[in-house]
Write a protein that holds these residues in place. Structure first.
Motif, PDB file in Angstrom:
ATOM      1  N   ILE A 131     -28.247  62.309  32.230  1.00 10.48           N
ATOM      2  CA  ILE A 131     -28.378  62.133  30.777  1.00 10.48           C
ATOM      3  C   ILE A 131     -27.310  62.955  30.048  1.00 10.48           C
ATOM      4  CG2 ILE A 131     -29.894  62.602  28.800  1.00 10.48           C
ATOM      5  CD1 ILE A 131     -32.263  62.015  30.757  1.00 10.48           C
ATOM      6  N   LEU A 132     -27.138  64.204  30.505  1.00 14.71           N
ATOM      7  CA  LEU A 132     -26.152  65.074  29.849  1.00 14.71           C
ATOM      8  C   LEU A 132     -24.736  64.509  29.963  1.00 14.71           C
ATOM      9  CD1 LEU A 132     -27.479  68.566  31.020  1.00 14.71           C
ATOM     10  CD2 LEU A 132     -27.420  67.715  28.670  1.00 14.71           C
ATOM     11  N   LEU A 161     -22.334  64.957  26.521  1.00 12.02           N
ATOM     12  CA  LEU A 161     -22.526  66.370  26.177  1.00 12.02           C
ATOM     13  C   LEU A 161     -21.853  67.296  27.189  1.00 12.02           C
ATOM     14  CD1 LEU A 161     -26.264  66.290  25.038  1.00 12.02           C
ATOM     15  CD2 LEU A 161     -24.266  66.736  23.591  1.00 12.02           C
ATOM     16  N   GLN A 167     -23.879  61.242  30.752  1.00 14.08           N
ATOM     17  CA  GLN A 167     -23.762  59.925  30.114  1.00 14.08           C
ATOM     18  C   GLN A 167     -23.709  60.014  28.595  1.00 14.08           C
ATOM     19  OE1 GLN A 167     -23.241  56.931  31.680  1.00 14.08           O
ATOM     20  NE2 GLN A 167     -23.022  58.238  33.480  1.00 14.08           N
ATOM     21  N   SER A 168     -24.394  61.022  28.050  1.00 10.94           N
ATOM     22  CA  SER A 168     -24.394  61.156  26.590  1.00 10.94           C
ATOM     23  C   SER A 168     -23.135  61.886  26.097  1.00 10.94           C
ATOM     24  CB  SER A 168     -25.648  61.895  26.137  1.00 10.94           C
ATOM     25  OG  SER A 168     -25.670  63.178  26.722  1.00 10.94           O
TER      26      SER A 168
END
Lengths: 314, 442
Positions: A158-159, A164, A161-162
């Motif tokens: 998630i980190l 961040l 792909q987003s």
């Protein structure tokens, strides 16, 4: 005459005397107290005192699984102190406990205050909050293992792909972060208990006190500081002490996530004790490691008991 | 994998018929009259071996022996660490079971509480061309056999032939320098290798001990008590590890036992050290799973590279632990005789597909090896197993060092830069010495 007909059985007068003695015993408040407490004392002796004294005996011996060993006094403790793994484990255990309990305290109290407010689906949310506490430790730990997985971490996914982060965190690989990760999971599991316990305390506070303080011009913070906190403190302290004791002796989360690795960065006393005492068969030393927790837990328990007694007397 | 019941069934009568044809008769010939064990009980503690047929054959053997001897036999199965704790409980209380599946360390830890089975071991050795050295090290304490070796699950290098080819490496390297060179090329291609450096109870030891030995390092002298870890050989091993670690997939210091399997199956690593379960599981699923078929088609197993001191491997050896507290010593011996009979053991070995291999020299020329060419290397791996504790036996000191991951952490501390290679070796030496000193009291 009477002797021939009553052979082997007490005569009426004897039975009367016995019944009377039993009646006296039950009638005496002091005796009845002992009588009623006896089963609990017996259970405590068998289930707590006996294993505890056996553990102390083991810790003072060089017993192994196959050998009863001999008394060695405090030698196990002295030798343990020379081991860098033990010293690192001791340090980890205190950080693990302090960190986890601090998170539990802040999030637990915060959550309790929120849950004490009125909002839609409040009951459903209160029930859902308990899930981490209800889910079996192994199941919860497995889920976190996937989230922290060195190569397949969903959190990192998630980190990354987003946008961040470029690579994500080394949740269980970096020694410092690994200790934080395991204490985070422990806190996640313990927050619901803290929240629900404090919530119960909050609900016991009479609303009149809030009304009165509002009339006196107290703001939200002042109401919390001078009404909520003092009144919820006994419950909060009880939950806090129990949390410290449970966290201090936690085994499942660390063992499931890291088995004490990497490089012993997450070893806590319970996991090291298991590794030494059971896996390696060194019962004496394993018992000594687990008894390291005793002084800290003893102080907490005595303090808690005295506090309970004082509040009961008051 | 489906179970062939006809193959799994081993009746006592067949067993005797087979024995009649065998050159050595003693193990397969019943030493007791049929039914003389009637009324007795035998409880066996076991885990779950990976290949299901090996478990089924054990159950079948127990059922057949129970029927023919009149003995009531119960096989109790426990998962993972539960078997270890149950065994410890039997040792402690003297009750609960007559036999258990253990590992080599158990022989040493529990030696005083195990029956002497030297005569049986000699007989088995005679029938199958002699025991290998690792088997003797696993089961002999003070010159007497206190357990009987069952088998070992050799760990090989699992490698992706397609990824290696793409990186310009045509075959699996035969030296540690070659492996380092291949790791660099594979890393540059985005297909790194990975070796377990975390607290993984199985892969942690099978991956790291062979590196130590290949460079000439060892934990103890032959007496099993004098710590010998701090040597030029160990330092060379640590330095090699530190260099190759740069080309690993990130995260190997946190790998537990399933992690290298998952990374390999997801094509995230091009090579790792593992038993043949990645391959067996993929092969079983290949018919319906294209990704698994791709793994099966493009993977192979390789032997360990050779180091300056030679080529070694490490995996634990399962053993039968005959509890001295058992009231049914005759039943215990009868079961062990049936287990090692010529009609049972070769068949059990064959269905295991080299996942579990007994350390009997004569098996090299017997029909117990899988036909699959990708499983052939395990026959060679079976011969190079060394046990922790080397140059001494696998004593409780060595067991504690394994359980505390001292060697794994020594490598990990150097690889991650937490300590210099020299300091990492010195750290390990101190920990070994402390364990040895504490254990020397008992």
């Amino acid at each position: 005459m009477g002797s021939s007909t009553t052979a082997g059985a007490p005569d009426r007068s004897t039975r009367t005397v016995r019944r009377s003695r039993l009646s006296d015993l039950v009638d005496s408040e002091r005796s009845l107290g002992y009588l009623l407490v006896a089963p609990v004392v017996l259970l405590l002796l068998v289930l707590v005192a006996y294993p505890f004294s056996v553990a102390i005996g083991y810790a003072l011996s060089d017993r192994t699984l196959a050998d009863p060993g001999v008394f060695v006094g405090l030698e196990n403790f002295v030798l343990l102190w020379e081991s860098s793994i033990y010293r690192q484990t001791l340090r980890n255990t205190f950080i693990f406990t302090a960190g986890s309990v601090a998170i539990r305290l802040v999030l637990g109290v915060g959550l309790a205050l929120l849950l004490n407010e009125s909002f839609r689906f409040r009951r459903a949310v209160r029930a859902a909050i308990l899930l981490p506490w209800i889910v079996p430790t192994v199941l919860g730990t497995m889920a976190w293992l996937w989230m922290f997985n060195p190569n397949f971490s969903v959190l990192n996914y998630i980190l990354v792909q987003s946008g961040l982060m470029e690579h994500g965190f080394n949740w269980l690989t970096d020694p410092d972060l690994a200790l934080f990760s395991v204490l985070l999971v422990n806190a996640w599991r313990g927050v619901p208990f803290m929240a629900i316990t404090v919530l119960a305390g909050l609900q016991a506070i009479p609303h009149d006190l809030y009304d009165a303080s509002a009339i006196d011009g107290a703001g939200k913070f002042q109401r919390f500081r001078y009404v909520t906190l003092p009144l919820v403190m006994p419950v909060l302290l009880t939950a806090l002490v129990l949390s410290i004791i449970w966290t201090f002796s936690d085994f499942g989360i660390v063992y499931g996530l890291t088995k004490g690795g990497p490089m012993n960065a997450t070893h806590v006393l319970a996991t090291l004790s298991y590794q030494t005492g059971l896996a390696s068969g060194n019962i004496g030393e394993g018992a000594a490691i687990s008894l390291t927790m005793l002084p800290v837990l003893l102080v907490l328990i005595i303090w808690q008991l005295r506090r309970i007694r004082r509040s009961t007397v008051a | 994998m489906t179970q062939d019941r006809s193959q799994a069934h081993v009746s006592r009568r067949k067993l005797l018929a087979g024995a009649a044809a065998a050159p050595a008769l003693s193990l397969a010939t019943p030493s007791i009259a049929q039914g003389t064990l009637k009324g007795t009980k035998l409880t066996i503690l076991a885990g779950q071996w990976y290949v299901p047929q090996t478990n089924t054959l054990l159950d079948q053997l127990a059922a057949d022996l129970a029927r023919d001897s009149g003995m009531e036999i119960r096989v109790e199965r426990f998962a993972g660490d539960e078997l270890m704790t149950k065994t410890a409980s039997v040792i402690g209380t003297g009750r609960g079971a007559d036999l258990a599946v253990g590992v080599e360390f158990d022989t040493y830890v529990y030696a005083a509480k195990l029956n002497d089975v030297t005569d049986l071991a000699d007989e088995v050795g005679k029938n199958y061309g002699g025991w290998m050295d690792a088997a003797k090290a696993a089961s002999m304490v003070g010159g007497r056999w206190k357990s009987l070796p069952i088998g070992q699950a050799p760990a090989a290098w699992n490698w992706r032939t397609d990824m290696f080819r793409a990186a310009g490496v045509d075959k699996f390297p035969d030296t540690f320098a070659g492996l380092l060179d291949a790791a660099k090329k594979l890393h540059a291609k985005g297909t790194p290798i990975g070796m377990t450096l975390g607290h993984a109870s199985g892969d942690g030891r099978s991956t790291n001990y062979p590196v130590l030995w290949a460079f000439g390092g060892k934990e103890f002298e032959a007496d099993g008590r004098t710590v010998a870890i701090n040597s030029p050989g160990t330092l060379a091993a640590v330095e090699w590890y530190k260099e190759i670690y740069q080309y690993f997939i990130p995260g190997t210091t946190a790998w537990l036992d399933p992690d290298n399997n998952q990374a390999f199956l997801a094509s995230k690593v091009s090579a790792t050290v593992n038993v043949n379960t990645i391959y067996l599981a993929s092969r079983a699923a290949a018919a319906t799973d294209a990704a698994r078929k791709n793994i099966v088609d493009n993977m192979d197993h390789a032997n360990w590279p050779s180091g300056p001191a030679g080529r070694f491997a490490n995996y634990n050896i399962n053993v039968w632990l005959p509890f001295a507290s058992s009231p049914n010593k005759a039943g215990q011996r009868e079961f062990l005789k049936a287990w090692y009979s010529r009609t049972f053991l070769p068949k059990w070995t064959k269905v295991g597909q080299s996942y579990f291999i007994p350390q009997l020299a004569g098996f090299d020329s017997e029909d117990v090896w899988p036909e699959d060419p990708k499983l052939k290397i395990f026959r060679d791996l079976n011969k190079i197993n060394r046990l922790p504790g080397y140059g001494g036996p696998p004593t409780p000191v060595a067991a504690e060092a394994v359980n505390k991951y001292i060697l794994v952490d020594m490598f990990a501390k150097a690889c991650t830069g937490q300590l210099t290679p020299r300091d990492a070796v010195a750290w390990a030496e101190k920990e070994y010495q402390q364990i040895a000193r504490r254990r020397s009291r008992t």
